[in-house]
Design a protein around this motif. Structure first.
Motif, PDB file in Angstrom:
ATOM      1  N   ASN A   1     -12.107  -1.856 -29.783  1.00 49.33           N
ATOM      2  CA  ASN A   1     -12.692  -2.267 -28.456  1.00 49.33           C
ATOM      3  C   ASN A   1     -13.079  -3.917 -28.648  1.00 49.33           C
ATOM      4  O   ASN A   1     -13.486  -4.295 -29.828  1.00 49.33           O
ATOM      5  CB  ASN A   1     -13.658  -1.600 -27.823  1.00 49.33           C
ATOM      6  N   SER A   2     -12.982  -4.632 -27.542  1.00 54.55           N
ATOM      7  CA  SER A   2     -13.617  -6.113 -27.573  1.00 54.55           C
ATOM      8  C   SER A   2     -14.814  -5.899 -26.707  1.00 54.55           C
ATOM      9  O   SER A   2     -15.062  -5.394 -25.740  1.00 54.55           O
ATOM     10  CB  SER A   2     -12.507  -7.151 -26.935  1.00 54.55           C
ATOM     11  N   VAL A   3     -16.035  -6.512 -27.239  1.00 53.74           N
ATOM     12  CA  VAL A   3     -17.174  -6.406 -26.745  1.00 53.74           C
ATOM     13  C   VAL A   3     -18.098  -7.696 -26.442  1.00 53.74           C
ATOM     14  O   VAL A   3     -17.940  -8.552 -27.317  1.00 53.74           O
ATOM     15  CB  VAL A   3     -18.161  -5.549 -27.612  1.00 53.74           C
ATOM     16  N   LEU A   4     -18.393  -7.816 -25.461  1.00 58.35           N
ATOM     17  CA  LEU A   4     -19.263  -9.122 -24.995  1.00 58.35           C
ATOM     18  C   LEU A   4     -20.672  -8.598 -24.732  1.00 58.35           C
ATOM     19  O   LEU A   4     -20.860  -7.615 -23.897  1.00 58.35           O
ATOM     20  CB  LEU A   4     -18.743  -9.752 -23.683  1.00 58.35           C
ATOM     21  N   VAL A   5     -21.590  -9.348 -25.494  1.00 62.51           N
ATOM     22  CA  VAL A   5     -23.120  -8.874 -25.424  1.00 62.51           C
ATOM     23  C   VAL A   5     -23.671 -10.133 -24.735  1.00 62.51           C
ATOM     24  O   VAL A   5     -23.441 -11.326 -25.201  1.00 62.51           O
ATOM     25  CB  VAL A   5     -23.911  -8.788 -26.679  1.00 62.51           C
ATOM     26  N   ILE A   6     -24.214  -9.994 -23.600  1.00 63.92           N
ATOM     27  CA  ILE A   6     -24.969 -10.926 -22.813  1.00 63.92           C
ATOM     28  C   ILE A   6     -26.296 -10.930 -23.176  1.00 63.92           C
ATOM     29  O   ILE A   6     -27.220 -10.144 -22.773  1.00 63.92           O
ATOM     30  CB  ILE A   6     -24.504 -10.777 -21.324  1.00 63.92           C
TER      31      ILE A   6
ATOM     32  N   THR B   1     -13.702  -7.068 -31.820  1.00 70.56           N
ATOM     33  CA  THR B   1     -14.215  -8.543 -31.436  1.00 70.56           C
ATOM     34  C   THR B   1     -15.463  -8.319 -30.812  1.00 70.56           C
ATOM     35  O   THR B   1     -15.675  -7.415 -29.841  1.00 70.56           O
ATOM     36  CB  THR B   1     -12.869  -9.061 -30.757  1.00 70.56           C
ATOM     37  N   VAL B   2     -16.459  -8.897 -31.413  1.00 68.99           N
ATOM     38  CA  VAL B   2     -17.735  -9.052 -30.775  1.00 68.99           C
ATOM     39  C   VAL B   2     -18.164 -10.398 -30.383  1.00 68.99           C
ATOM     40  O   VAL B   2     -18.127 -11.164 -31.254  1.00 68.99           O
ATOM     41  CB  VAL B   2     -18.766  -8.218 -31.715  1.00 68.99           C
TER      42      VAL B   2
ATOM     43  N   LEU C   1     -25.026 -12.254 -38.304  1.00 65.62           N
ATOM     44  CA  LEU C   1     -25.125 -10.675 -38.136  1.00 65.62           C
ATOM     45  C   LEU C   1     -23.989 -10.207 -37.764  1.00 65.62           C
ATOM     46  O   LEU C   1     -23.912  -8.874 -37.634  1.00 65.62           O
ATOM     47  CB  LEU C   1     -26.253 -10.557 -37.037  1.00 65.62           C
ATOM     48  N   GLY C   2     -22.916 -10.954 -37.659  1.00 71.75           N
ATOM     49  CA  GLY C   2     -21.597 -10.203 -37.761  1.00 71.75           C
ATOM     50  C   GLY C   2     -20.710 -10.619 -36.378  1.00 71.75           C
ATOM     51  O   GLY C   2     -19.746  -9.879 -36.155  1.00 71.75           O
ATOM     52  N   ALA C   3     -21.186 -11.296 -35.387  1.00 71.63           N
ATOM     53  CA  ALA C   3     -20.566 -11.543 -34.270  1.00 71.63           C
ATOM     54  C   ALA C   3     -19.453 -12.670 -34.611  1.00 71.63           C
ATOM     55  O   ALA C   3     -19.342 -13.553 -35.558  1.00 71.63           O
ATOM     56  CB  ALA C   3     -21.383 -12.209 -33.093  1.00 71.63           C
ATOM     57  N   ASP C   4     -18.376 -12.416 -33.811  1.00 71.19           N
ATOM     58  CA  ASP C   4     -16.895 -13.204 -34.006  1.00 71.19           C
ATOM     59  C   ASP C   4     -17.194 -14.647 -33.494  1.00 71.19           C
ATOM     60  O   ASP C   4     -16.780 -15.434 -34.124  1.00 71.19           O
ATOM     61  CB  ASP C   4     -15.901 -12.485 -33.487  1.00 71.19           C
ATOM     62  N   ALA C   5     -17.925 -14.440 -32.399  1.00 80.41           N
ATOM     63  CA  ALA C   5     -18.109 -15.773 -31.807  1.00 80.41           C
ATOM     64  C   ALA C   5     -19.387 -15.704 -31.030  1.00 80.41           C
ATOM     65  O   ALA C   5     -19.977 -14.678 -30.490  1.00 80.41           O
ATOM     66  CB  ALA C   5     -16.816 -16.053 -30.764  1.00 80.41           C
ATOM     67  N   ALA C   6     -19.907 -16.714 -30.708  1.00 77.61           N
ATOM     68  CA  ALA C   6     -21.308 -16.882 -29.861  1.00 77.61           C
ATOM     69  C   ALA C   6     -20.950 -18.067 -28.939  1.00 77.61           C
ATOM     70  O   ALA C   6     -20.948 -19.139 -29.472  1.00 77.61           O
ATOM     71  CB  ALA C   6     -22.418 -16.905 -30.916  1.00 77.61           C
ATOM     72  N   ILE C   7     -21.014 -17.794 -27.775  1.00 76.58           N
ATOM     73  CA  ILE C   7     -20.883 -19.051 -26.755  1.00 76.58           C
ATOM     74  C   ILE C   7     -21.945 -19.365 -25.897  1.00 76.58           C
ATOM     75  O   ILE C   7     -22.823 -18.644 -25.783  1.00 76.58           O
ATOM     76  CB  ILE C   7     -19.708 -18.327 -26.049  1.00 76.58           C
TER      77      ILE C   7
ATOM     78  N   PHE D   1     -10.140 -15.894 -28.917  1.00 82.39           N
ATOM     79  CA  PHE D   1     -10.941 -15.380 -30.103  1.00 82.39           C
ATOM     80  C   PHE D   1     -10.045 -14.355 -30.854  1.00 82.39           C
ATOM     81  O   PHE D   1     -10.629 -13.588 -31.547  1.00 82.39           O
ATOM     82  CB  PHE D   1     -12.099 -14.246 -29.175  1.00 82.39           C
ATOM     83  N   SER D   2      -8.818 -14.506 -30.864  1.00 81.60           N
ATOM     84  CA  SER D   2      -7.919 -13.954 -31.605  1.00 81.60           C
ATOM     85  C   SER D   2      -8.047 -14.308 -33.129  1.00 81.60           C
ATOM     86  O   SER D   2      -8.568 -15.477 -33.477  1.00 81.60           O
ATOM     87  CB  SER D   2      -6.577 -14.080 -31.343  1.00 81.60           C
TER      88      SER D   2
END
Length: 228
Positions: A167-172, A192-193, A209-215, A227-228
């Motif tokens: 899964n791809s996950v977006l944390v807000i 993808t996180v 901490l392991g996020a692939d990206a932080a926007i 984000f690929s």
């Protein structure tokens, strides 16, 4: 034995350190020597005069994210002994109201909690039912053990989100809970996180901490990013 009492949002001072005394323990109670206690958003709300998870009636010792060492046990306590390291579950339920009987104790109509309307962790010692103590390994630092309660909230959220490997996950939001969610989403197998967070320091920590990206949701366009 000292405790930091919340006297009320409009009181001057708001907090006061007082000596504490404890009656003899009940059969199923323990006395915990506190070693670490977190400051939750709920504590901040209470400080500003807002509601906690249950009614707050000052004076009361706040602090519901805490861990420590068992000092004494009641005569009916068999699962714990003095010297045990424990993390606390602050929330206590009546077990008799309709939500409790339906298995939804989080909606208990008579909820009460350590560090909200019963003296909690901002003190040298806390008296608590033994049922609220979870024994932990002695090599776990107390500062980390105090995070058991917020981590439990995150695990519940992860279960509700039903995250599966790939899964791809977006944390807000990258506060404490959001950063824990980043880590748990990764451990749950998300491929993808991504964290959406306007504060630069929190974005940087999320990447550590392991996020692939932080926007930055204010200044960056998520739809235009790859984000690929």
């Amino acid at each position: 034995m000292k405790g930091t009492y919340f006297l009320g949002a409009h009181h001057d001072p708001v907090f006061e350190v007082r000596q504490m005394t404890f009656d003899d323990l009940g059969d199923h109670e323990v006395l915990v020597r506190n070693k670490a206690c977190g400051v939750c958003g709920t504590d901040v709300h209470i400080y500003h005069g807002e509601a906690g998870s249950a009614d707050v009636t000052p004076p009361v010792v706040l602090g519901h994210e805490f861990a420590g060492i068992v000092e004494k046990v009641g005569k009916g306590v068999t699962e714990l002994k003095p010297g045990d390291h424990v993390a606390m579950d602050p929330n206590m339920y009546c077990g008799h109201c309709d939500p409790c009987r339906m298995g939804k104790k989080q909606n208990c109509e008579n909820l009460f909690a350590l560090g909200v309307n019963v003296d909690g962790g901002f003190a040298e010692y806390t008296r608590t039912p033994a049922s609220q103590c979870f024994k932990i390994d002695e090599d776990i630092p107390f500062v980390e053990a105090a995070m058991a309660e917020p981590l439990a909230c995150v695990l519940h959220g992860i279960d509700l989100a039903n995250i599966k490997p790939g899964n791809s996950v977006l944390v807000i939001g990258g506060g404490t809970i959001g950063l824990l969610m980043v880590q748990m989403a990764r451990l749950s197998g998300a491929s993808t996180v991504i964290l959406s967070e306007p504060v630069e320091k929190r974005r940087a920590l999320a990447l550590e901490l392991g996020a692939d990206a932080a926007i930055d949701p204010i200044h960056q366009n998520l739809n235009a990013m790859s984000f690929s």
